[in-house]
Design a protein around this motif. Structure first.
Motif, PDB file in Angstrom:
ATOM      1  N   SER A  92       0.845  -1.193   0.000  1.00  0.00           N
ATOM      2  CA  SER A  92       0.000   0.000   0.000  1.00  0.00           C
ATOM      3  C   SER A  92       0.876   1.236   0.000  1.00  0.00           C
ATOM      4  O   SER A  92       2.094   1.165   0.141  1.00  0.00           O
ATOM      5  CB  SER A  92      -0.933  -0.003   1.213  1.00  0.00           C
ATOM      6  N   GLY A  93       0.220   2.403  -0.149  1.00  0.00           N
ATOM      7  CA  GLY A  93       0.937   3.672  -0.116  1.00  0.00           C
ATOM      8  C   GLY A  93       1.114   4.266  -1.504  1.00  0.00           C
ATOM      9  O   GLY A  93       0.727   3.672  -2.514  1.00  0.00           O
ATOM     10  N   ARG A  94       1.699   5.451  -1.557  1.00  0.00           N
ATOM     11  CA  ARG A  94       1.893   6.171  -2.818  1.00  0.00           C
ATOM     12  C   ARG A  94       3.258   5.850  -3.398  1.00  0.00           C
ATOM     13  O   ARG A  94       4.267   5.878  -2.694  1.00  0.00           O
ATOM     14  CB  ARG A  94       1.754   7.677  -2.585  1.00  0.00           C
ATOM     15  N   LEU A  95       3.297   5.568  -4.694  1.00  0.00           N
ATOM     16  CA  LEU A  95       4.533   5.283  -5.408  1.00  0.00           C
ATOM     17  C   LEU A  95       4.715   6.350  -6.482  1.00  0.00           C
ATOM     18  O   LEU A  95       3.919   6.453  -7.406  1.00  0.00           O
ATOM     19  CB  LEU A  95       4.446   3.884  -6.028  1.00  0.00           C
ATOM     20  N   ARG A  96       5.755   7.172  -6.350  1.00  0.00           N
ATOM     21  CA  ARG A  96       5.995   8.274  -7.290  1.00  0.00           C
ATOM     22  C   ARG A  96       7.143   7.903  -8.215  1.00  0.00           C
ATOM     23  O   ARG A  96       8.257   7.603  -7.779  1.00  0.00           O
ATOM     24  CB  ARG A  96       6.318   9.564  -6.548  1.00  0.00           C
ATOM     25  N   VAL A  97       6.847   7.934  -9.528  1.00  0.00           N
ATOM     26  CA  VAL A  97       7.806   7.481 -10.535  1.00  0.00           C
ATOM     27  C   VAL A  97       7.911   8.525 -11.639  1.00  0.00           C
ATOM     28  O   VAL A  97       6.915   9.139 -12.024  1.00  0.00           O
ATOM     29  CB  VAL A  97       7.356   6.132 -11.138  1.00  0.00           C
ATOM     30  N   THR A  98       9.128   8.718 -12.157  1.00  0.00           N
ATOM     31  CA  THR A  98       9.332   9.545 -13.342  1.00  0.00           C
ATOM     32  C   THR A  98      10.022   8.714 -14.399  1.00  0.00           C
ATOM     33  O   THR A  98      10.815   7.819 -14.081  1.00  0.00           O
ATOM     34  CB  THR A  98      10.158  10.810 -13.016  1.00  0.00           C
ATOM     35  N   ALA A  99       9.717   8.983 -15.683  1.00  0.00           N
ATOM     36  CA  ALA A  99      10.261   8.180 -16.773  1.00  0.00           C
ATOM     37  C   ALA A  99      10.374   9.027 -18.031  1.00  0.00           C
ATOM     38  O   ALA A  99       9.691  10.044 -18.173  1.00  0.00           O
ATOM     39  CB  ALA A  99       9.346   6.972 -17.037  1.00  0.00           C
ATOM     40  N   PRO A 100      11.242   8.617 -18.994  1.00  0.00           N
ATOM     41  CA  PRO A 100      11.326   9.336 -20.283  1.00  0.00           C
ATOM     42  C   PRO A 100       9.979   9.314 -20.996  1.00  0.00           C
ATOM     43  O   PRO A 100       9.231   8.339 -20.899  1.00  0.00           O
ATOM     44  CB  PRO A 100      12.374   8.537 -21.065  1.00  0.00           C
ATOM     45  N   VAL A 101       9.686  10.368 -21.738  1.00  0.00           N
ATOM     46  CA  VAL A 101       8.359  10.526 -22.331  1.00  0.00           C
ATOM     47  C   VAL A 101       8.008   9.377 -23.272  1.00  0.00           C
ATOM     48  O   VAL A 101       6.983   8.712 -23.111  1.00  0.00           O
ATOM     49  CB  VAL A 101       8.258  11.874 -23.070  1.00  0.00           C
ATOM     50  N   SER A 102       8.842   9.119 -24.273  1.00  0.00           N
ATOM     51  CA  SER A 102       8.461   8.134 -25.293  1.00  0.00           C
ATOM     52  C   SER A 102       8.368   6.732 -24.713  1.00  0.00           C
ATOM     53  O   SER A 102       7.411   5.996 -24.959  1.00  0.00           O
ATOM     54  CB  SER A 102       9.455   8.164 -26.456  1.00  0.00           C
ATOM     55  N   TRP A 103       9.370   6.326 -23.933  1.00  0.00           N
ATOM     56  CA  TRP A 103       9.334   4.992 -23.330  1.00  0.00           C
ATOM     57  C   TRP A 103       8.188   4.885 -22.324  1.00  0.00           C
ATOM     58  O   TRP A 103       7.520   3.863 -22.230  1.00  0.00           O
ATOM     59  CB  TRP A 103      10.668   4.675 -22.652  1.00  0.00           C
ATOM     60  N   ASP A 130      11.621  14.199 -20.075  1.00  0.00           N
ATOM     61  CA  ASP A 130      12.934  13.813 -20.581  1.00  0.00           C
ATOM     62  C   ASP A 130      14.072  14.493 -19.826  1.00  0.00           C
ATOM     63  O   ASP A 130      15.234  14.197 -20.075  1.00  0.00           O
ATOM     64  CB  ASP A 130      13.030  14.134 -22.076  1.00  0.00           C
ATOM     65  N   ARG A 131      13.756  15.383 -18.916  1.00  0.00           N
ATOM     66  CA  ARG A 131      14.816  16.018 -18.124  1.00  0.00           C
ATOM     67  C   ARG A 131      15.265  15.089 -16.997  1.00  0.00           C
ATOM     68  O   ARG A 131      14.529  14.187 -16.580  1.00  0.00           O
ATOM     69  CB  ARG A 131      14.317  17.346 -17.535  1.00  0.00           C
ATOM     70  N   ILE A 132      16.472  15.292 -16.502  1.00  0.00           N
ATOM     71  CA  ILE A 132      16.993  14.509 -15.381  1.00  0.00           C
ATOM     72  C   ILE A 132      16.498  15.136 -14.079  1.00  0.00           C
ATOM     73  O   ILE A 132      16.811  16.282 -13.769  1.00  0.00           O
ATOM     74  CB  ILE A 132      18.534  14.471 -15.387  1.00  0.00           C
ATOM     75  N   THR A 133      15.707  14.397 -13.348  1.00  0.00           N
ATOM     76  CA  THR A 133      15.122  14.925 -12.117  1.00  0.00           C
ATOM     77  C   THR A 133      16.027  14.644 -10.917  1.00  0.00           C
ATOM     78  O   THR A 133      16.764  13.658 -10.886  1.00  0.00           O
ATOM     79  CB  THR A 133      13.755  14.276 -11.856  1.00  0.00           C
TER      80      THR A 133
END
Length: 299
Positions: A92-103, A130-133
């Protein structure tokens, strides 16, 4: 005699502190129990692990070697127990993910619903960019990145997907201009690339140990592989794109492979990696999501 966790704990305690008394106190048992467990372990492995005198205890060469493996064994047991506990209780809980746009659009967005159906108590926050976070500052649990993106040394990187790059063109373009005879002939063709930097004006191709770098003409500069693929299907030239973008068009004949015996090597690499902090990796839902992505076929 089978080797037990208690033997390993006693052995590693003495190995770390070089003291039977300190180990006994830490484990909450008598000194004789610690000595007995260490002796049992030595019998089980058939080697003397400590050199003892009336004043001190030191590891033997065999003990130094065995300590490395004993520590790994205890860590593996702990990890296994935690994973079993996670299976018994819902994630359970919140999962925050970032990823490249096209993929993210083509691959990840297709897989996330499956993960959420399996774990209905997880909330998923996905940001495609697409930026590096800065994952710590922006409070992301996991950043999915191209494998060639160098992470900070304190971050943990885990490969989760393969990415294959290909050169493709429309049947109309190849009918008019012909297939290139080899990598060098690409300089005579209109070429389309996933463009972000001046170095993208040259393509690197490999065939076994052979490596050939070709400067290609490119009159369409775009930083999105979807747009590159559309341009190729419209007959504007030969495109260099990842298969997850163009596979459908290859399957139905809208695009054809170009120089398939050569493998493109791009600065984006051939893997997507999950980047996270050691602290976030200890959270069960984050580890579960990374393992889930690793189960997918090559993208």
């Amino acid at each position: 005699m089978p080797i037990t966790r208690e033997m390993l704990k006693a052995f590693l305690g003495v190995a770390d502190t070089l003291s039977v008394s300190a180990t006994a106190k830490a484990l909450g048992v008598g000194k004789s129990i610690v000595s007995k467990r260490v002796a049992q372990l030595e019998d089980a492995v058939g080697a003397t692990l400590f050199a003892r005198s009336t004043r001190r205890v030191v590891l033997t060469p065999a003990g130094e070697i065995y300590a490395v493996h004993a520590r790994r064994a205890l860590d593996a047991l702990g990890d296994g127990e935690e994973e079993v506990r996670a299976l018994r209780s819902a994630l359970s809980g919140r999962l925050r993910v970032t990823a490249p746009v096209s993929w993210g659009q083509r691959v990840l967005a297709r897989r996330v619903p499956e993960f959420l159906k399996t774990h209905p108590e997880i909330e998923f926050d996905l940001q495609l960019a697409d930026r590096i976070t800065d994952i710590a500052f922006e409070r992301f649990d996991i950043a999915l990145r191209w494998s060639t993106t160098a992470p900070a040394p304190e971050l943990v990187c885990t490969p989760v997907a393969q990415v294959r790059w290909v050169m493709v063109a429309s049947p109309e373009y190849l009918h008019t201009h012909g297939q290139p005879r080899g990598p060098g002939a690409l300089s005579e063709h209109a070429c389309l690339a996933y463009w972000r930097d001046a170095q993208d004006a040259a393509w690197t191709l490999t065939q076994g140990r052979r490596v050939q770098k070709v400067k290609v003409p490119n009159r369409y500069h775009v930083d999105n592989p979807e747009a590159v693929t559309e341009a190729a299907m419209a007959g504007l030239g030969i495109a260099l794109v990842p298969t997850y973008v163009c596979q459908g068009a290859l399957d139905d004949g809208r695009l054809l492979p170009v120089l398939p015996q050569w493998t493109p090597r791009t600065r984006f690499g051939t893997e997507i990696t999950a980047v996270t902090t050691p602290e976030r990796l200890r959270v069960a839902r984050n580890r579960s999501f990374i393992r889930f992505l690793q189960q997918d076929e090559a993208a």
